[in-house]
Design a protein around this motif. Structure first.
Motif, PDB file in Angstrom:
ATOM      1  N   PHE A  28      44.341  41.835  42.998  1.00 13.18           N
ATOM      2  CA  PHE A  28      43.806  41.083  44.126  1.00 13.18           C
ATOM      3  C   PHE A  28      43.896  41.901  45.416  1.00 13.18           C
ATOM      4  O   PHE A  28      42.953  41.933  46.211  1.00 13.18           O
ATOM      5  N   ASP A  31      41.359  45.696  44.733  1.00 15.84           N
ATOM      6  CA  ASP A  31      39.901  45.658  44.736  1.00 15.84           C
ATOM      7  C   ASP A  31      39.319  44.262  44.583  1.00 15.84           C
ATOM      8  O   ASP A  31      38.106  44.103  44.505  1.00 15.84           O
ATOM      9  N   LYS A  32      40.145  43.291  44.508  1.00 14.48           N
ATOM     10  CA  LYS A  32      39.706  41.896  44.432  1.00 14.48           C
ATOM     11  C   LYS A  32      38.670  41.676  43.326  1.00 14.48           C
ATOM     12  O   LYS A  32      37.615  41.087  43.556  1.00 14.48           O
ATOM     13  N   ASP A  33      38.979  42.173  42.135  1.00 12.13           N
ATOM     14  CA  ASP A  33      38.101  42.014  40.981  1.00 12.13           C
ATOM     15  C   ASP A  33      38.063  40.538  40.597  1.00 12.13           C
ATOM     16  O   ASP A  33      38.980  40.004  39.992  1.00 12.13           O
ATOM     17  N   ILE A  34      36.998  39.884  40.948  1.00 15.99           N
ATOM     18  CA  ILE A  34      36.870  38.438  40.784  1.00 15.99           C
ATOM     19  C   ILE A  34      36.889  38.019  39.323  1.00 15.99           C
ATOM     20  O   ILE A  34      37.380  36.941  38.987  1.00 15.99           O
ATOM     21  N   ILE A  35      36.394  38.869  38.430  1.00 15.85           N
ATOM     22  CA  ILE A  35      36.386  38.525  36.994  1.00 15.85           C
ATOM     23  C   ILE A  35      37.804  38.473  36.456  1.00 15.85           C
ATOM     24  O   ILE A  35      38.183  37.522  35.773  1.00 15.85           O
ATOM     25  N   ILE A  37      40.603  38.086  38.167  1.00 17.79           N
ATOM     26  CA  ILE A  37      41.293  36.978  38.815  1.00 17.79           C
ATOM     27  C   ILE A  37      40.863  35.647  38.182  1.00 17.79           C
ATOM     28  O   ILE A  37      41.688  34.785  37.897  1.00 17.79           O
ATOM     29  N   GLY A  38      39.587  35.487  37.932  1.00 15.98           N
ATOM     30  CA  GLY A  38      39.090  34.263  37.291  1.00 15.98           C
ATOM     31  C   GLY A  38      39.668  34.060  35.904  1.00 15.98           C
ATOM     32  O   GLY A  38      40.051  32.936  35.539  1.00 15.98           O
ATOM     33  N   SER A  42      42.192  31.076  34.823  1.00 18.46           N
ATOM     34  CA  SER A  42      41.859  30.200  33.695  1.00 18.46           C
ATOM     35  C   SER A  42      43.042  30.063  32.741  1.00 18.46           C
ATOM     36  O   SER A  42      43.335  28.968  32.266  1.00 18.46           O
TER      37      SER A  42
END
Length: 136
Positions: A28, A31-35, A37-38, A42
């Motif tokens: 986070f 590079d704040k990789d949203i995948i 983190i998601g 989950s």
């Protein structure tokens, strides 16, 4: 039919969620990789649902252990030989470390569960099968 919910140990919930969520902090921050983190979020949500989804149902001479309304396993209360307190860390359908180990006639390993009201749960088992030994 009587339903007993699992006791939920907040320390255990915090430990499991920390082990799941702490590894994504560098992702986070970097590079704040949203995948990623998601996906991790989950898993964390699934863990919370799992902790709240354990219940133990006594219906006649049957004990059913249910998790998330999907996984169910039924045991014959007349086959129980002993119920004792335990704090084992073995994986089990229990959301607390304040647990019961239920031993059966023809089964090597005990069933480990954590009903919120342990005394009432054990008393109900004994009312069905008075031959159950217990240390409670």
């Amino acid at each position: 039919m009587k339903v007993y919910k699992s006791k939920i140990d907040s320390g255990l919930v915090i430990l499991v969620l920390s082990l799941t969520l702490l590894p994504i902090v560098p992702v986070f921050l970097a590079d704040k990789d949203i995948i990623v983190i998601g996906l991790v979020m989950s898993v964390a949500i699934f863990e919370i649902i799992t902790f709240t989804g354990f219940k133990y149902i006594i219906d006649g001479t049957k004990l059913t252990v249910s998790m998330l309304y999907v996984m169910k396993e039924t045991y014959d209360i007349c086959d129980i030989v002993e119920v004792k307190s335990t704090n084992t860390i073995l994986a089990s359908p229990a959301a607390s470390m304040d647990r019961l180990a239920i031993s059966f006639k023809d089964r090597r390993s005990p069933l480990i569960i954590s009903p919120k009201d342990k005394r009432a749960f054990v008393q109900e088992l004994i009312s069905i099968n008075p031959n159950i030994r217990t240390n409670l």
